[in-house]
Scaffold this motif. Structure first.
Motif, PDB file in Angstrom:
ATOM      1  N   PHE A   1     -66.977  -2.179 -78.995  1.00 58.59           N
ATOM      2  CA  PHE A   1     -65.438  -2.558 -78.892  1.00 58.59           C
ATOM      3  C   PHE A   1     -64.668  -1.960 -77.750  1.00 58.59           C
ATOM      4  N   ASP A   2     -64.854  -0.827 -77.745  1.00 59.45           N
ATOM      5  CA  ASP A   2     -64.100   0.157 -76.421  1.00 59.45           C
ATOM      6  C   ASP A   2     -64.264  -0.415 -75.095  1.00 59.45           C
ATOM      7  N   ASN A   3     -65.746  -0.664 -74.949  1.00 53.63           N
ATOM      8  CA  ASN A   3     -66.108  -0.895 -73.665  1.00 53.63           C
ATOM      9  C   ASN A   3     -65.605  -2.432 -73.428  1.00 53.63           C
ATOM     10  N   ALA A   4     -65.737  -3.279 -74.220  1.00 54.91           N
ATOM     11  CA  ALA A   4     -65.033  -4.698 -74.042  1.00 54.91           C
ATOM     12  C   ALA A   4     -63.471  -4.629 -73.706  1.00 54.91           C
ATOM     13  N   TYR A   5     -62.865  -3.888 -74.512  1.00 54.60           N
ATOM     14  CA  TYR A   5     -61.471  -3.634 -74.587  1.00 54.60           C
ATOM     15  C   TYR A   5     -61.134  -3.315 -73.296  1.00 54.60           C
ATOM     16  N   ARG A   6     -61.725  -2.352 -72.435  1.00 54.07           N
ATOM     17  CA  ARG A   6     -61.295  -1.942 -71.187  1.00 54.07           C
ATOM     18  C   ARG A   6     -61.754  -3.039 -70.235  1.00 54.07           C
ATOM     19  N   GLU A   7     -62.297  -3.997 -70.497  1.00 52.60           N
ATOM     20  CA  GLU A   7     -62.553  -5.233 -69.443  1.00 52.60           C
ATOM     21  C   GLU A   7     -61.271  -5.883 -69.749  1.00 52.60           C
ATOM     22  N   ILE A   8     -60.872  -6.189 -70.860  1.00 52.76           N
ATOM     23  CA  ILE A   8     -59.760  -7.189 -71.011  1.00 52.76           C
ATOM     24  C   ILE A   8     -58.569  -6.254 -70.246  1.00 52.76           C
ATOM     25  N   TRP A   9     -58.456  -5.128 -70.540  1.00 53.90           N
ATOM     26  CA  TRP A   9     -57.356  -4.249 -69.827  1.00 53.90           C
ATOM     27  C   TRP A   9     -57.290  -4.518 -68.319  1.00 53.90           C
ATOM     28  N   GLN A  10     -58.427  -4.570 -67.745  1.00 53.91           N
ATOM     29  CA  GLN A  10     -58.507  -4.784 -66.279  1.00 53.91           C
ATOM     30  C   GLN A  10     -58.151  -6.242 -66.003  1.00 53.91           C
ATOM     31  N   LEU A  11     -58.675  -7.235 -66.532  1.00 53.31           N
ATOM     32  CA  LEU A  11     -58.201  -8.459 -66.600  1.00 53.31           C
ATOM     33  C   LEU A  11     -56.750  -8.836 -66.775  1.00 53.31           C
ATOM     34  N   GLU A  12     -56.191  -8.449 -67.835  1.00 55.87           N
ATOM     35  CA  GLU A  12     -54.714  -8.400 -68.062  1.00 55.87           C
ATOM     36  C   GLU A  12     -53.936  -7.727 -67.138  1.00 55.87           C
ATOM     37  N   GLY A  13     -54.467  -6.686 -66.297  1.00 54.20           N
ATOM     38  CA  GLY A  13     -53.636  -6.042 -65.452  1.00 54.20           C
ATOM     39  C   GLY A  13     -53.416  -6.827 -64.130  1.00 54.20           C
ATOM     40  N   TYR A  14     -54.798  -7.363 -63.787  1.00 52.22           N
ATOM     41  CA  TYR A  14     -54.820  -8.453 -62.546  1.00 52.22           C
ATOM     42  C   TYR A  14     -53.885  -9.270 -62.849  1.00 52.22           C
ATOM     43  N   LEU A  15     -53.916 -10.020 -63.820  1.00 46.65           N
ATOM     44  CA  LEU A  15     -53.082 -11.586 -64.147  1.00 46.65           C
ATOM     45  C   LEU A  15     -51.577 -10.812 -64.144  1.00 46.65           C
ATOM     46  N   LEU A  16     -51.229  -9.775 -64.624  1.00 45.14           N
ATOM     47  CA  LEU A  16     -49.910  -9.257 -64.369  1.00 45.14           C
ATOM     48  C   LEU A  16     -49.464  -9.183 -63.301  1.00 45.14           C
ATOM     49  N   CYS A  17     -50.233  -8.468 -62.298  1.00 44.50           N
ATOM     50  CA  CYS A  17     -49.892  -8.308 -60.809  1.00 44.50           C
ATOM     51  C   CYS A  17     -49.629  -9.443 -60.318  1.00 44.50           C
ATOM     52  N   GLU A  18     -50.568 -10.814 -60.573  1.00 46.39           N
ATOM     53  CA  GLU A  18     -50.622 -11.990 -59.939  1.00 46.39           C
ATOM     54  C   GLU A  18     -49.021 -12.813 -60.281  1.00 46.39           C
ATOM     55  N   LYS A  19     -48.728 -12.543 -61.651  1.00 46.06           N
ATOM     56  CA  LYS A  19     -47.572 -12.842 -62.110  1.00 46.06           C
ATOM     57  C   LYS A  19     -46.287 -12.184 -61.147  1.00 46.06           C
ATOM     58  N   LEU A  20     -46.136 -10.968 -61.095  1.00 49.04           N
ATOM     59  CA  LEU A  20     -45.354 -10.113 -60.745  1.00 49.04           C
ATOM     60  C   LEU A  20     -45.291 -10.677 -58.897  1.00 49.04           C
ATOM     61  N   ALA A  21     -46.451 -10.961 -58.521  1.00 46.17           N
ATOM     62  CA  ALA A  21     -46.439 -11.251 -56.844  1.00 46.17           C
ATOM     63  C   ALA A  21     -45.475 -12.375 -56.870  1.00 46.17           C
ATOM     64  N   GLU A  22     -45.887 -13.569 -57.789  1.00 43.57           N
ATOM     65  CA  GLU A  22     -44.960 -14.773 -57.726  1.00 43.57           C
ATOM     66  C   GLU A  22     -43.520 -14.658 -57.860  1.00 43.57           C
ATOM     67  N   VAL A  23     -42.963 -13.490 -58.163  1.00 45.69           N
ATOM     68  CA  VAL A  23     -41.559 -13.467 -58.489  1.00 45.69           C
ATOM     69  C   VAL A  23     -40.985 -12.948 -57.120  1.00 45.69           C
ATOM     70  N   PRO A  24     -39.745 -13.580 -56.530  1.00 49.04           N
ATOM     71  CA  PRO A  24     -39.309 -13.197 -55.307  1.00 49.04           C
ATOM     72  C   PRO A  24     -38.713 -11.594 -55.717  1.00 49.04           C
ATOM     73  N   HIS A  25     -38.507 -10.623 -54.875  1.00 44.74           N
ATOM     74  CA  HIS A  25     -38.173  -9.654 -54.995  1.00 44.74           C
ATOM     75  C   HIS A  25     -36.981  -9.406 -54.242  1.00 44.74           C
ATOM     76  N   ALA A  26     -35.811  -8.679 -54.818  1.00 45.92           N
ATOM     77  CA  ALA A  26     -34.390  -8.455 -54.102  1.00 45.92           C
ATOM     78  C   ALA A  26     -34.791  -7.626 -52.928  1.00 45.92           C
ATOM     79  N   ALA A  27     -33.794  -8.367 -51.924  1.00 43.80           N
ATOM     80  CA  ALA A  27     -34.078  -7.585 -50.623  1.00 43.80           C
ATOM     81  C   ALA A  27     -33.130  -6.149 -50.599  1.00 43.80           C
TER      82      ALA A  27
END
Length: 111
Positions: free
Chosen positions: A85-111
């Motif tokens: 379970f721990d081994n599979a959970y680590r994989e999810i953590w990485q995937l969710e981290g990537y997904l979060l970075c993608e979502k944050l990259a879509e949000v315009p940043h204040a200049a």
């Protein structure tokens, strides 16, 4: 200490320091898990491998590296499942981290 306990400990430290920007959390992953299955394979030598399959609510399934027990006399189902379970959970953590970075990259940043 297992993977979830380590993640909770780090999460608690972050919250105490006021680090509350968008991030992957134990809770955010738990909300996305639909079910968990285990697959056991016995090798011709008697060794045992166990995989954890974590099925997500969106239909995607994640596996990690298997737990491995070379000597069948040392096999313990509970321990093998926790490691898998721990081994599979680590994989999810990485995937969710990537997904979060993608979502944050879509949000315009204040200049």
């Amino acid at each position: 200490m297992n993977e979830l306990a380590r993640r909770n400990e780090i999460q608690d430290m972050m919250e105490k320091k006021g680090l509350t920007a968008p991030r992957v959390t134990v809770e955010s992953i738990a909300e996305r898990i639909h079910s968990v299955e285990y697959v056991k394979h016995t090798l011709p030598t008697g060794g045992i491998l166990r995989w954890c399959v974590i099925n997500m609510v969106n239909g995607f399934s994640v596996t990690g590296k298997p737990s491995s027990c070379c000597s069948p006399e040392n096999d313990d189902e509970e321990i093998g499942k926790k490691v898998a379970f721990d081994n599979a959970y680590r994989e999810i953590w990485q995937l969710e981290g990537y997904l979060l970075c993608e979502k944050l990259a879509e949000v315009p940043h204040a200049a």
